[in-house]
Motif scaffolding. Structure first.
Motif, PDB file in Angstrom:
ATOM      1  N   ASP A   1       0.824  -1.215   0.000  1.00 53.43           N
ATOM      2  CA  ASP A   1       0.000   0.000   0.000  1.00 53.43           C
ATOM      3  C   ASP A   1       0.853   1.258   0.000  1.00 53.43           C
ATOM      4  O   ASP A   1       0.397   2.316  -0.414  1.00 53.43           O
TER       5      ASP A   1
ATOM      6  N   ASP B   1      -3.985  -4.674  13.687  1.00 59.35           N
ATOM      7  CA  ASP B   1      -4.618  -3.448  13.209  1.00 59.35           C
ATOM      8  C   ASP B   1      -5.879  -3.159  14.012  1.00 59.35           C
ATOM      9  O   ASP B   1      -6.145  -3.797  15.037  1.00 59.35           O
TER      10      ASP B   1
ATOM     11  N   ARG C   1      -3.140  -9.982   2.503  1.00 68.23           N
ATOM     12  CA  ARG C   1      -2.399  -8.886   1.899  1.00 68.23           C
ATOM     13  C   ARG C   1      -1.775  -9.291   0.566  1.00 68.23           C
ATOM     14  O   ARG C   1      -1.668  -8.482  -0.351  1.00 68.23           O
TER      15      ARG C   1
ATOM     16  N   GLN D   1      -6.283  -2.189   4.742  1.00 71.52           N
ATOM     17  CA  GLN D   1      -5.468  -1.037   5.142  1.00 71.52           C
ATOM     18  C   GLN D   1      -6.189   0.292   5.003  1.00 71.52           C
ATOM     19  O   GLN D   1      -5.775   1.280   5.617  1.00 71.52           O
TER      20      GLN D   1
END
Length: 237
Positions: A18, A50, A62, A198
């Motif tokens: 990201d 997170d 991810r 994210q």
């Protein structure tokens, strides 16, 4: 001056998946539109604690997000140098020599192998240790030398992220501004949305409002509607 992106081969160094989109999403869209080659060297990825309902984003999730973003931007290649929890958010434990050699020579997307014309790194004043050591290792890997002995990319830039401004010693405003169209910025926002583990709602450094606000600010600073900001480390014209 202007850069003819059609003629360029870009290598973007991203500490984590990201970062390349947060820092360079608009430029990636603009460069690919022009016909450039774009490659992304991720340094690491792993399970990440997170603020989600589960409290964790897995490496498998991810990886899936990377593939979606790579397809969306039509990257020409991507690679992860140090995958796994042993390295994720712990790149500062790896000797600088090893990090620099990976970027310079040992990765399939190394500078020596890929011979990019443009290299874009994270900024060294990030509060994040993985960003700091990636930037410093890239600085070593791109050190001045005889171009007949080592490949020298003509353009070396550092990208910015909104969160970088948190550092007390953050540098002044970027000195290279790349004009974006609304389509380029929308592509950046959409790609960030594909990193669904994210992305966050505003107020957050990775929200759509933040991305659009920073692009508007950088555009205003150069008299256009939208732009992305970069710090110039090398610019050979």
């Amino acid at each position: 001056m202007t850069i003819d992106w059609q003629r360029e081969r870009l290598l973007i160094l991203a500490p984590h998946p990201d970062d390349e989109t947060l820092g360079c999403g608009g430029l990636m869209a603009k460069a690919k539109e022009a016909g450039a080659e774009v490659y992304v060297q991720f340094m690491t990825v792993g399970d990440t604690a997170d603020n989600s309902a589960r409290g964790i984003s897995t490496a498998q999730e991810r990886y899936s997000e990377i593939k979606q973003v790579a397809d969306f931007f039509e990257w020409d290649g991507w690679e992860i140098a140090f995958p796994g929890d042993e390295y994720h958010l712990k790149l500062d434990r790896i000797p600088r020599f090893e990090l620099a050699n990976t970027i310079e020579q040992h990765s399939p997307l190394s500078i020596a192998t890929l011979r990019p014309t443009v290299v874009i790194t994270p900024h060294w004043t990030s509060y994040n240790q993985d960003h700091q050591v990636t930037a410093e290792a890239a600085h070593t890997a791109l050190r001045p030398s005889n171009n007949s002995l080592r490949h020298h990319p003509r353009v070396v830039l550092a990208y910015e992220e909104a969160a970088d401004q948190w550092r007390y010693d953050a540098v002044p405003s970027p000195n290279l501004l790349v004009e974006l169209t609304e389509e380029h910025l929308s592509a950046k926002v959409k790609a960030m949305g594909l990193y669904c583990t994210q992305a966050h709602q505003h107020p957050h450094t990775r929200s759509e409002t933040t991305l659009r606000s920073l692009a508007a600010l950088r555009g205003m600073q150069t008299g256009v509607a939208l732009a992305e900001g970069y710090h110039t480390l090398r610019l050979l014209t």
